[in-house]
Design a protein around this motif. Structure first.
Motif: not given
Length: 563
Positions: A449-457
């Motif tokens: 389990v972890f988090a993706w830190v997305a971009t505005p793209f």
């Protein structure tokens, strides 16, 4: 407990303590910070690799430090928009549609800390390593493989012309950050030396050269990174601090006392109900709580051949996402809901439910058992028996050390799996990058389990997370679980090259449904972010994107009213 009921004391960022709200791009603004002072910012993970453009180094905490060192052409803003870096660039414009051509004009004052101009060579280095080097470990080659040529012109080659061989819609996502090509070690003379410089020269040790407002003055492994002002800084503002210290506190439970004892000035931990209570009682400490582009998820490692499609579908069907939310984030934020998309978050155009119709995350144990039975599995004496008659092996599930929410998430997953006769051993890791990749022969997880830190793209940001290694020329990128789906490869590649935004959304949603169908990852929720800091500091503010709060680190400084 509701976050909005946790001591919120007004808007506009003017409260002396407790939660503050306001315009995300201007909250806590100060026009003229004082010069001087030491600001200490907590990092929750240590740094194992200093090249954030590699898959092994592409962690959020490393990026937070590198925001102050390596410049990017465009920067994600707190309101999730994208802004040209007008310290680095005078302009960046599309000058031709066919072939797509972008001309970047670099600020003539922009130099690396050793005085060498930032120019086309730095663009070329990132492109060559990201697109034309099979042994280079790259976090994302998306967009770079669409480039035909990069040419420098004008004084110091600071006019950079990038010509694409096929359209790339997210061109603003490229060259973030740039690396100093002249400092590559060994000097790239062929593909092997290029790979050596990329994988080791820029990765193994802290950078000595900076193109940002600060340079690294010292590093104590697993302890801290200390930055001082870059004497060659060319930007319009700052830097204002004498020292900027990134202190590594990998046990999240130790962050609040460190803040209370003034050992750190700011922290960016995962919010929890007890932590919110603690922050509300801290004198002169304010905090922001936001929802952005970060989302929590479960992933399988498909290199474990026991994790067949029926097993994955059954486990994700058995796990109850609403139960997980109720036991964790909803205790301090009742507005958080289950996330049903991996490509978009609520509020973004394109968000739709691509999970529910596949039955994932419902906690339906009966349905999960039915999936297994139809696939030839049996549950005997509380143990899952595989179709060949052998017991199903125990699984290892990893979470980042000290993160109590993720520990709870793993425990609830294990409880659901136990009802299917599957043993899940929950373990913590203090090096998520090594756990997820093949670095140092790790990659030792079955579930994580972890988090993706997305971009505005969404197109270029998501493609490297789900494309197969075949589609990426042998590189797994951020596809840590090694998922392979040729139809998804085609959809993701079309999304990055199609200039029709509606078709891009359609492609991404179809790819997302394939991920649900294959039960590779399970999105949990849009993760709240929490930034807490002493109210004597100005211009520090949350940025719930892949950039993080240090997106404007050159502006951080003591408020004029600070003693």
């Amino acid at each position: 407990m509701a976050a909005t009921a946790c001591g919120s004391k007004g808007g506009g960022g003017s409260a002396s303590q407790g939660r503050i709200k306001g315009d995300p791009n201007t909250i806590n603004s100060v026009a003229n910070p004082k010069k001087g002072g030491t600001f200490t910012y907590a990092l929750e993970k240590t740094i194992d690799n200093w090249n954030i453009l590699t898959s092994a180094g592409n962690t959020f905490e490393t990026a937070e430090v590198m925001d102050a060192i390596y410049p990017s052409t465009f920067i994600a803003q707190p309101d999730l928009s994208v802004k040209m870096n007008d310290d680095l660039l005078l302009s960046a414009e599309v000058t031709n549609q066919n072939p797509e051509t972008i001309v970047y004009k670099i600020n003539p004052k922009a130099v690396w800390s050793d005085g060498v101009p930032i120019n086309a060579d730095d663009f070329k280095y990132v492109w060559q390593a990201s697109a034309n080097c099979k042994d280079c470990d790259v976090a994302s080659s998306v967009g770079y493989t669409s480039i035909q040529s990069i040419e420098g012109s004008g004084p110091n080659n600071q006019t950079v012309t990038v010509t694409f061989k096929q359209p790339f819609s997210d061109w603003k996502s490229l060259f973030g950050p740039l690396l100093p090509a002249h400092a590559a070690t060994p000097k790239p003379t062929d593909e092997q030396t290029l790979a050596d410089s990329w994988n080791h020269g820029f990765a193994d040790n802290p950078p000595k050269i900076s193109g940002g407002p600060y340079v690294i003055s010292s590093y104590q492994k697993d302890q801290s990174v200390t930055l001082v002002p870059n004497p060659k800084w060319y930007g319009k503002k700052g830097p204002y601090l004498d020292k900027l210290v990134f202190r590594m506190i990998t046990d999240a439970t130790q962050e609040p006392p460190a803040l209370q004892n003034h050992e750190i000035d700011a922290m960016y931990p995962q919010p929890e109900v007890d932590l919110i209570k603690t922050l509300n009682g801290m004198k002169n400490v304010v905090y922001q709580e936001d929802l952005g582009l970060i989302f929590e998820h479960f992933d399988f490692n498909l290199e474990n051949k026991a994790l067949t499609l029926p097993v994955r579908q059954a486990l994700f069907t058995a796990v109850n996402r609403q139960q997980i939310l109720d036991a964790t984030v909803k205790q301090f934020d009742p507005d958080v809901t289950v996330l049903n998309n991996r490509m978009f978050v609520p509020g973004q155009k394109g968000y739709q439910d691509n999970v529910t119709k596949y039955g994932l995350g419902t906690g339906d144990i009966a349905k999960a058992k039915d999936i297994l039975t139809k696939a030839g599995y049996k549950i005997e004496n509380g143990k899952l028996i595989q179709p060949d008659g052998t017991p199903f092996p125990a699984l290892t599930m990893q979470y980042t050390v000290g993160n109590q929410i993720r520990q709870t998430e793993c425990q609830l997953f294990a409880q659901a799996a136990k009802q299917l006769g599957v043993t899940v051993n929950v373990q913590s890791t203090d090096s998520l990058g090594k756990t997820l990749t093949n670095a140092d022969a790790q990659h030792h997880f079955d579930v994580v389990v972890f988090a993706w830190v997305a971009t505005p793209f969404p197109a270029s940001g998501n493609a490297p997370l789900y494309e197969s290694n075949k589609a990426r020329g042998g590189d797994w990128g951020g596809n840590y679980g090694h998922w392979v789906n040729s139809q998804a490869d085609q959809l993701l590649q079309d999304a990055t090259s199609n200039l029709n935004p509606d078709q891009v959304i359609k492609d991404l949603n179809e790819a997302d449904q394939l991920i649900s169908q294959d039960a590779y990852t399970l999105p949990l929720y849009q993760k709240p972010t929490l930034l807490a800091y002493y109210n004597t500091w100005g211009n520090i503010r949350d940025n719930a994107t892949s950039v993080g709060p240090p997106y404007n680190v050159q502006e951080w400084g003591l408020k004029p009213s600070a003693a």
